[in-house]
Scaffold this active site. Sequence first.
Site, PDB file in Angstrom:
ATOM      1  N   SER A 249       2.476  11.746  -4.533  1.00 19.27           N
ATOM      2  CA  SER A 249       1.514  10.638  -4.462  1.00 19.27           C
ATOM      3  C   SER A 249       0.611  10.573  -5.691  1.00 19.27           C
ATOM      4  O   SER A 249      -0.426   9.929  -5.647  1.00 19.27           O
ATOM      5  CB  SER A 249       0.654  10.782  -3.194  1.00 19.27           C
ATOM      6  OG  SER A 249      -0.092  11.973  -3.236  1.00 19.27           O
TER       7      SER A 249
ATOM      8  N   LYS B  51      -7.050  10.842   3.300  1.00 17.36           N
ATOM      9  CA  LYS B  51      -7.408  10.529   1.906  1.00 17.36           C
ATOM     10  C   LYS B  51      -8.597   9.570   1.840  1.00 17.36           C
ATOM     11  O   LYS B  51      -9.467   9.704   0.973  1.00 17.36           O
ATOM     12  CB  LYS B  51      -6.200   9.935   1.181  1.00 17.36           C
ATOM     13  CG  LYS B  51      -5.066  10.931   0.959  1.00 17.36           C
ATOM     14  CD  LYS B  51      -3.865  10.277   0.298  1.00 17.36           C
ATOM     15  CE  LYS B  51      -2.739  11.299   0.082  1.00 17.36           C
ATOM     16  NZ  LYS B  51      -1.563  10.681  -0.564  1.00 17.36           N
TER      17      LYS B  51
END
Length: 780
Positions: free
Chosen positions: A677, A720
């Site tokens: 990511s 996140k």
Amino acid sequence: MDKSTKLLPLIPLRGMNIFPYMVLHFDVGREKSILALEDAMLNNQEIFLGSQKVSKIEEPEEKDIYNIGTICNVKQILKLPGDAIRVLVEGMKRGKILEYKEKEPFVRVEVEIIEDELYEDNKECKAYIRSIDKAFEEYINLSVNNFPDALFSLEETEEPGRYCDMVSSYLILKPETKQELLETVEVIKRLEKLLFILKNEVEVLKIEKKIGTKVKGRIDKIQKEYYLREQMKAIQEELGEDDEDKREIAEYENKIKKAKLPKEAKEKAIYELNRLKSSGNYSSESGVTKAYLDWILALPFNKVTKDTIDINKAREVFKAEHYGLEDVKERIIEYLAVKKISNTLKGPILCLVGPPGVGKTSIAKSVANALNRNFVRMSLGGVKDEAEIRGHRKTYVGAIPGRIIYAMKQAGYRNPLFLLDEIDKMSSDSKGDPADALLEVLDSEQNATFRDHYLELDFDLSKVLFITTANKLDTIPRPLLDRMEVIEVSGYTSEEKFHIAKNHIIPKMLKEHNMDDDKITFSDSSVNCIIENYTRESGVRNLERKIASIIRKAITETVEKGKENVNVTTSHVKRYLGPVLYTYDKADEEDGVGVVTGLAWTEVGGVILPVEVSAMDGTGKLQLTGQLGDVMKESAKAGYSYVRANAAKYNIDKDFYKNKDIHIHVPEGAVPKDGPSAGVTMITAMVSALTNKKVRHNVAMTGEITLTGRVLPIGGLKEKSLAAYRAGIDTIIIPKNNEKDIQKIPNGIKNKLKFIIASKVEHVLENALIGEIYNGDKTI
């Protein structure tokens, strides 16, 4: 005594001793000992043998070897397979080591020869020898070891010293005791010590013989009782009197009639009962047969509990026992709703996947409470034998059913809620793979006829509601995973932890410590302080430990200082728990060139992951630092190739790969980092460094990239987002395919963040960099 000396090679003996006039063979394997033996064969075949004080020492030094040993003559050597040598030696004289002359390549010592004193017509010696003769003869008669020639050879020996050494060589003694005899140089004292040792050994042998006689008598008694019982049994049969065996068999017959067993199980039980009748109560098979019948009669073949399917009650149970976890609750409610309409619906196999401490096991207990079903749990952590699941064959000694059948017996009903805990931590060995055995258990099309190796009967598991738990899916075999419906139980946000602590943990801990709610209270700021500064985990186990610790310290304070109540504040928390353990990273407060805030997922939640890029004059090298894993390294290389391919579009020198060195660094180099990511973060940082354009400090991003510039989806958006919020960031760039995951983010955080959807790298750069990024025509 003659004080003559000799220079002889030394071999240390381990766990044995040799006396003068004694013939002994032993194996030599140590390199120094072999070299010493070879030297002895070249020089008069004489060698000095001294015993080690501790036999385990591989390379003994001077302090590890007794000073007094035996000068021996090597009679024969024989090479064995490998490097070992078998030696036959004869003891000649006692010797005392005066000095170690050489230590390499083998040990050579200067030895003083010790001669025995001559005793001619000494009455004291004769008296000792006669006493030793009698004691030694008694020792031989009591000992299990045979010494056929011992007494005969002793009759021909006239010298007291030689006589004493020969008797000593026949005795079975500890090496330390034999060494004492060897070191006793004066013959009179040696005879005295030998007589004492010999008489002591005779007494020990007498006691051993007495114990052996007792044991034999008990065995004979058991055999006698067996014969008497058999005779009594025959007499009772002749008289027509009922005995214990018949009563026991009658009890089994009555139980089989009353038990509502399936046809196959009933036939099997009757067959085993007939075998018990014919074999008798005292046969070796009777115990095995009785244990088997007990298992069949104890299993709930037809007993079921009635489900109380009340959707509103189930919601109340979940709300009272768990905060958050809405996806899991909703899936259980759906199952209950469908089952209420259709009673024939087979139980689903749910797999709760999430980090430790998030409440996977307690969720299963709550489902059991909501359904009014019995709860059984089986931990699969470390299970590596197929027999743990399917059981052992009945023919094996000590055979028992597998843990599935054992749990069904424990549940007492055929439709419990069965929790298979830690299903990702199974392993396999030569005895089979338990995961393969679970395929039948967790397949709704097969488990109606589950067959345990011990029972050898079909047992219906189709009514069981199976729930499994795991920390990760990677280690679960694919065929097994295919049979389960996976529900992710993600970590808790700080807000969720706060409510869990206030509504569940604190009342629970106060109850466990027998404290009233008004005696110890927690302010909201103190709870937040514990969560933010003293725990960093996805679950709440450590949070529970910290709160329990504070309650114990508060109780101690009330007892010592006589306080009626304690209101725990932030200052109390810091005083009770000590210095702050964790602090969350904060984003930069100013825009910077080549510095981009990325987002990462860890087992303890989300974190921000700054990425720094520096472009320097050089030869086109790409350097990566910061303990990056293989996946992140590939993201960096893919991003570098994308920037090279699109250099003209972003007003970057097309030859930068020749004259610029690019250094990509992710801080906290001691912490390993990996994951798919970080692609968009690295591309943004490289473009910023090469174009000298600043990156907005309030923007964080996550997403993987392809060489063509597509932004790929990621996982852990909830965690996140929480990390970005904690770090003071208000804008997050996410992949377009993750737009659906925004709804899973708690409203308290979602409403304070701006989400920018990006399907291509161009969208990311437009929203992250300050200023115009394109050179000329803009094409997306």
